[in-house]
Design a protein around this motif. Sequence first.
Motif, short mmCIF file in Angstrom:
data_model
loop_
_atom_site.label_atom_id
_atom_site.label_comp_id
_atom_site.label_asym_id
_atom_site.label_seq_id
_atom_site.Cartn_x
_atom_site.Cartn_y
_atom_site.Cartn_z
N PHE A 1 28.09 -57.06 14.67
CA PHE A 1 29.24 -57.95 14.52
C PHE A 1 29.63 -58.60 15.85
O PHE A 1 30.16 -59.70 15.88
CB PHE A 1 30.44 -57.20 13.94
CG PHE A 1 30.30 -56.88 12.47
CD1 PHE A 1 29.31 -57.47 11.71
CD2 PHE A 1 31.17 -55.99 11.86
CE1 PHE A 1 29.17 -57.18 10.36
CE2 PHE A 1 31.05 -55.70 10.51
CZ PHE A 1 30.04 -56.29 9.76
N ASP A 2 29.38 -57.89 16.97
CA ASP A 2 29.79 -58.42 18.26
C ASP A 2 28.89 -59.56 18.73
O ASP A 2 29.30 -60.37 19.56
CB ASP A 2 29.79 -57.31 19.32
CG ASP A 2 28.46 -56.57 19.37
OD1 ASP A 2 27.70 -56.60 18.38
OD2 ASP A 2 28.18 -55.95 20.41
N GLY B 1 26.14 -56.12 6.13
CA GLY B 1 25.49 -54.88 5.70
C GLY B 1 25.53 -54.82 4.18
O GLY B 1 26.61 -54.78 3.59
N LEU B 2 24.37 -54.84 3.55
CA LEU B 2 24.29 -54.81 2.08
C LEU B 2 24.03 -53.37 1.66
O LEU B 2 22.96 -52.82 1.93
CB LEU B 2 23.17 -55.74 1.59
CG LEU B 2 23.25 -57.18 2.10
CD1 LEU B 2 22.12 -58.02 1.50
CD2 LEU B 2 24.60 -57.80 1.76
N VAL B 3 25.01 -52.79 1.00
CA VAL B 3 25.00 -51.36 0.70
C VAL B 3 24.80 -51.12 -0.79
O VAL B 3 25.44 -51.77 -1.62
CB VAL B 3 26.32 -50.70 1.17
CG1 VAL B 3 26.37 -49.23 0.73
CG2 VAL B 3 26.46 -50.81 2.68
N GLN B 4 23.90 -50.21 -1.10
CA GLN B 4 23.78 -49.68 -2.45
C GLN B 4 24.38 -48.29 -2.44
O GLN B 4 23.80 -47.36 -1.86
CB GLN B 4 22.30 -49.64 -2.87
CG GLN B 4 21.66 -51.01 -3.06
CD GLN B 4 22.21 -51.74 -4.28
OE1 GLN B 4 22.09 -51.26 -5.40
NE2 GLN B 4 22.82 -52.90 -4.05
N TRP B 5 25.55 -48.15 -3.04
CA TRP B 5 26.30 -46.89 -2.99
C TRP B 5 26.08 -46.12 -4.29
O TRP B 5 26.34 -46.63 -5.38
CB TRP B 5 27.78 -47.19 -2.77
CG TRP B 5 28.73 -46.10 -3.20
CD1 TRP B 5 29.73 -46.21 -4.10
CD2 TRP B 5 28.77 -44.74 -2.72
NE1 TRP B 5 30.41 -45.02 -4.23
CE2 TRP B 5 29.83 -44.09 -3.40
CE3 TRP B 5 28.02 -44.01 -1.81
CZ2 TRP B 5 30.16 -42.76 -3.18
CZ3 TRP B 5 28.34 -42.67 -1.60
CH2 TRP B 5 29.39 -42.07 -2.26
N ILE B 6 25.58 -44.89 -4.15
CA ILE B 6 25.32 -44.04 -5.31
C ILE B 6 26.27 -42.84 -5.24
O ILE B 6 26.14 -41.97 -4.37
CB ILE B 6 23.85 -43.56 -5.32
CG1 ILE B 6 22.91 -44.77 -5.28
CG2 ILE B 6 23.57 -42.72 -6.57
CD1 ILE B 6 21.45 -44.41 -5.09
N ALA C 1 34.86 -54.84 7.08
CA ALA C 1 34.07 -53.85 7.82
C ALA C 1 34.31 -52.43 7.33
O ALA C 1 33.43 -51.58 7.45
CB ALA C 1 34.38 -53.95 9.31
N GLU C 2 35.50 -52.18 6.80
CA GLU C 2 35.81 -50.83 6.30
C GLU C 2 36.15 -50.89 4.83
O GLU C 2 36.99 -51.69 4.40
CB GLU C 2 36.97 -50.22 7.07
CG GLU C 2 37.29 -48.79 6.61
CD GLU C 2 38.30 -48.09 7.50
OE1 GLU C 2 37.92 -47.67 8.60
OE2 GLU C 2 39.48 -47.99 7.09
N GLN C 3 35.47 -50.08 4.04
CA GLN C 3 35.72 -50.06 2.60
C GLN C 3 35.66 -48.63 2.09
O GLN C 3 34.90 -47.80 2.61
CB GLN C 3 34.66 -50.89 1.86
CG GLN C 3 34.64 -52.36 2.22
CD GLN C 3 33.62 -53.14 1.43
OE1 GLN C 3 33.50 -52.98 0.22
NE2 GLN C 3 32.86 -53.99 2.11
N GLY C 4 36.45 -48.38 1.06
CA GLY C 4 36.37 -47.10 0.38
C GLY C 4 35.19 -47.09 -0.58
O GLY C 4 34.87 -48.12 -1.18
N PHE D 1 29.35 -55.49 3.43
CA PHE D 1 30.20 -55.29 4.60
C PHE D 1 30.00 -56.46 5.55
O PHE D 1 28.87 -56.79 5.90
CB PHE D 1 29.85 -53.97 5.31
CG PHE D 1 30.29 -52.76 4.54
CD1 PHE D 1 29.58 -52.32 3.43
CD2 PHE D 1 31.41 -52.05 4.92
CE1 PHE D 1 29.99 -51.21 2.71
CE2 PHE D 1 31.83 -50.93 4.21
CZ PHE D 1 31.12 -50.51 3.10
N SER D 2 31.10 -57.09 5.93
CA SER D 2 31.06 -58.20 6.87
C SER D 2 32.20 -58.00 7.88
O SER D 2 32.92 -56.99 7.82
CB SER D 2 31.22 -59.52 6.13
OG SER D 2 32.50 -59.59 5.53
#
Length: 376
Positions: free
Chosen positions: A132-133, A140-145, A162-165, A157-158
Amino acid sequence: MKRWLLFIASMVVLMPAWAHKPSDSYLTVRAEEERVLIRWDIALRDLDYVLQLDRDGNGELTWGEVKQRGNDITRYAIDHLAITGGNAACVPAASGDMQLDHHSDGTYAVLTLAAPCPHLRSGLKLNYSLLFDVDPTHRGLVQWIAPGSASAQPLVFSTDSAEQGLQLQAPSAGETLKQYVVEGVWHIWMGYDHILFLLSLLLPAVLIRMAGRWEPAPSLKKSLLEVLKVVTAFTLAHSITLSLAVLGFISLPSRFVESTIAASIIVAALNNLRGSIEKRRWVMAFVFGLIHGFGFASALADLGLPQGALALALVGFNLGVEAGQMAIVVCFVPLAFWLRGTKFYLRGVMPVGSVLIAIVALYWFIQRAFDFQGPF
């Protein structure tokens, strides 16, 4: 004329840097009883930019150069990923050897991480800040299981998120649809090749060809009808191939697709100079729209497709693409119609803009067809 040449030169320098898709990394995050397991794919070109992996400076990364900096790569990645379970930090560490994998846009380092997280069921958060800097457009492309789940939830995530539950329950249908609509809009706005193709088709929509010359269209109604035909043909075509590719009926090599997309821009832009295809530009929009659909499918595949909501993801992404496309049309066409009778448009925007677009697309075509890295 000199000012136009300087403008063209500066754009040729800048535009190739936008030729590739936005910088992304890919994470698969899986929660088990008391720990979080992560597979993280990071582009070597991004790692080389921040860590200078190319020791001999020859412009090519070898496995030896990458492996030698393996600890630095892992440390850099972990420093930009924070996981919290309850109110306690879940610190990730390498749990396997670094490997390499190939994506549609190049080679990626694959990190395998594990984070002890005894309180994850009290609420899990992920804070992502990789690159990001140095690149605010990175994602960030996340696959959350989630624990006990067989399907993945896509998260993006961008810098703005940047922060997500991480939800321990599957998202609702509405949440999934909204997520993919947003991604569709984002893709068309960041997909500069798709935008240039669309602009190449829209530039002459406010003009008519008479005696070998472009003249201002006599009415807004006629211009809007031309825009409607072009946009409808493009939308119908890319929707067909996007659906067929996502559902697994057709698959084309990425290099062929990306090279042909660049070639389609060249053809559309150069056609504006001679007006060879003046009355049936919608046919050109349909034919080349078929290949652009495969490009959209590649972007959607990168996001990850939830098996339990595949149709929802496909519809949402397509709606997002159309919304982003219509926003461009709504912004461009009124302005172009207003300027259509001026020398600025007839002798500047139309011919010079078309040549500029063709030059940039030619550079992209050489890059993609021949894997030419170039100076930019």
